[in-house]
Design a protein around this motif. Structure first.
Motif, mmCIF file in Angstrom:
data_model
loop_
_atom_site.group_PDB
_atom_site.id
_atom_site.type_symbol
_atom_site.label_atom_id
_atom_site.label_comp_id
_atom_site.label_asym_id
_atom_site.label_seq_id
_atom_site.Cartn_x
_atom_site.Cartn_y
_atom_site.Cartn_z
ATOM 1 N N TYR A 1 0.843 -1.189 0.000
ATOM 2 C CA TYR A 1 0.000 0.000 0.000
ATOM 3 C C TYR A 1 0.878 1.238 0.000
ATOM 4 O O TYR A 1 2.076 1.179 0.326
ATOM 5 N N THR A 2 0.286 2.365 -0.360
ATOM 6 C CA THR A 2 0.972 3.656 -0.254
ATOM 7 C C THR A 2 0.259 4.491 0.798
ATOM 8 O O THR A 2 -0.933 4.326 1.047
ATOM 9 N N GLY A 3 1.012 5.399 1.412
ATOM 10 C CA GLY A 3 0.452 6.175 2.505
ATOM 11 C C GLY A 3 0.522 5.391 3.806
ATOM 12 O O GLY A 3 1.075 4.281 3.854
ATOM 13 N N GLN B 1 -4.571 4.864 6.989
ATOM 14 C CA GLN B 1 -5.355 5.570 5.977
ATOM 15 C C GLN B 1 -4.649 5.454 4.620
ATOM 16 O O GLN B 1 -4.136 6.430 4.077
ATOM 17 N N ARG C 1 -3.588 5.402 0.828
ATOM 18 C CA ARG C 1 -4.049 6.169 -0.334
ATOM 19 C C ARG C 1 -4.378 5.240 -1.500
ATOM 20 O O ARG C 1 -5.313 5.472 -2.244
ATOM 21 N N ALA C 2 -3.563 4.194 -1.669
ATOM 22 C CA ALA C 2 -3.744 3.241 -2.769
ATOM 23 C C ALA C 2 -3.236 1.884 -2.311
ATOM 24 O O ALA C 2 -2.488 1.774 -1.325
ATOM 25 N N ARG D 1 -6.442 5.943 -6.590
ATOM 26 C CA ARG D 1 -6.694 6.352 -5.211
ATOM 27 C C ARG D 1 -7.983 5.724 -4.682
ATOM 28 O O ARG D 1 -9.007 5.689 -5.376
ATOM 29 N N ALA E 1 -10.699 2.759 1.747
ATOM 30 C CA ALA E 1 -9.495 2.984 2.554
ATOM 31 C C ALA E 1 -9.720 2.527 3.993
ATOM 32 O O ALA E 1 -8.843 1.910 4.610
#
Length: 287
Positions: A206-208, A212, A214-215, A230, A236
């Motif tokens: 995952y990113t972020g 929470q 983001r993607a 996104r 999310a």
């Protein structure tokens, strides 16, 4: 019966199978949910095996009218007027228990039941043919009424095609075809056609922040890793519950160098099949 219950699935096809012995059901746009009515309570299980009763307490309350020993497979859905609202389903599934109770009051859920796995008098009926389980399902649900209702079913392919063409505006995703003689077992034993076809993809990162994201980074059926578009707030929140429970991941990169945090555990999401050609994926739901 084992717990969690491993559910039957449908394989995507381009056209509906025809011929004697096939039965067809409209595919409702909601969250796959198994209702288990035991001696004292009713609990709801997601396709992944997670217990999701707190998100669907209105359905759990209704399920208490079932006889103990009943197990039903189906879909938790929410209607807004005469149309299914999948966004409302996503919001409910990702809500806190307190928020879910509030949503149950303002946008109550319904349950589209399509199979009976256990009968209060006959026990586990999964080895019996579909047509027999279907009749037992009708017998179990007939005295109750909404919000627990059986999906329509037909053995006429022309009726099924009319459903496919005519019910899309109401939120019906497509049609599922089942052999009348087939037992219920895990795996892709049914066939389906859908207006918007999807595939399952394994989440590898995952990113972020995990709380929470983001993607999501998914491994597509052909083995490629790709960063999704996104996520919506509801998706999310659902993914975050899995990611935080799985523990910390490690820094990693996709084949084209995009950075992400690896995701331990086995989270599966559904992505639009038409978005995967160039490794740009749209996540539609968390399994």
């Amino acid at each position: 019966m084992e717990h969690p219950i491993r559910v039957a699935l449908a394989q995507a096809v381009r056209v509906l199978p025809r011929g004697k012995g096939w039965w067809y059901e409209p595919k409702f746009d909601g969250h796959r949910t198994v209702i288990v009515r035991d001696a004292e309570t009713a609990r709801l299980q997601a396709r992944s095996g997670r217990i999701v009763t707190t998100a669907w307490m209105d359905l759990a309350h209704a399920a208490m009218a079932l006889e103990p020993g009943t197990v039903i497979d189906g879909e938790a859905v929410i209607w807004r007027g005469d149309r299914l609202d999948f966004g409302a389903v996503q919001s409910r599934a990702s809500a806190s228990p307190a928020r879910a109770r509030e949503l149950a009051r303002t946008t109550p859920a319904s349950y589209a039941a399509w199979d009976l796995l256990a009968h209060p008098e006959l026990g586990d009926v999964r080895t019996r043919p579909y047509v027999e389980r279907r009749q037992l399902l009708l017998d179990v649900l007939d005295p109750l009424g909404p919000p627990l209702q059986p999906v329509p079913a037909t053995d006429d392919v022309e009726v099924a095609l009319a459903w496919y063409e005519g019910l899309q505006e109401q939120g019906i995703e497509g049609i599922v075809a089942k052999r009348g003689s087939s037992p219920y077992r895990p795996g892709r034993i049914w066939q389906k056609i859908r207006h918007a076809e999807t595939v399952d993809a394994e989440v590898v990162g995952y990113t972020g922040p995990a709380r929470q994201p983001r993607a999501l980074v998914v491994r597509l059926p052909d083995g490629r890793r790709a960063v999704s578009q996104r996520l919506t707030a509801a998706l999310a929140a659902q993914a975050a519950a899995h990611l935080q429970a799985a523990g910390p991941g490690q820094p990693s990169r996709t084949e084209d160098g995009a950075p992400y945090t690896s995701a331990p555990g086995s989270l599966v999401v559904e992505v639009l099949a038409g978005t995967t050609r160039h490794a740009v994926v749209t996540v539609t739901r968390v399994r």
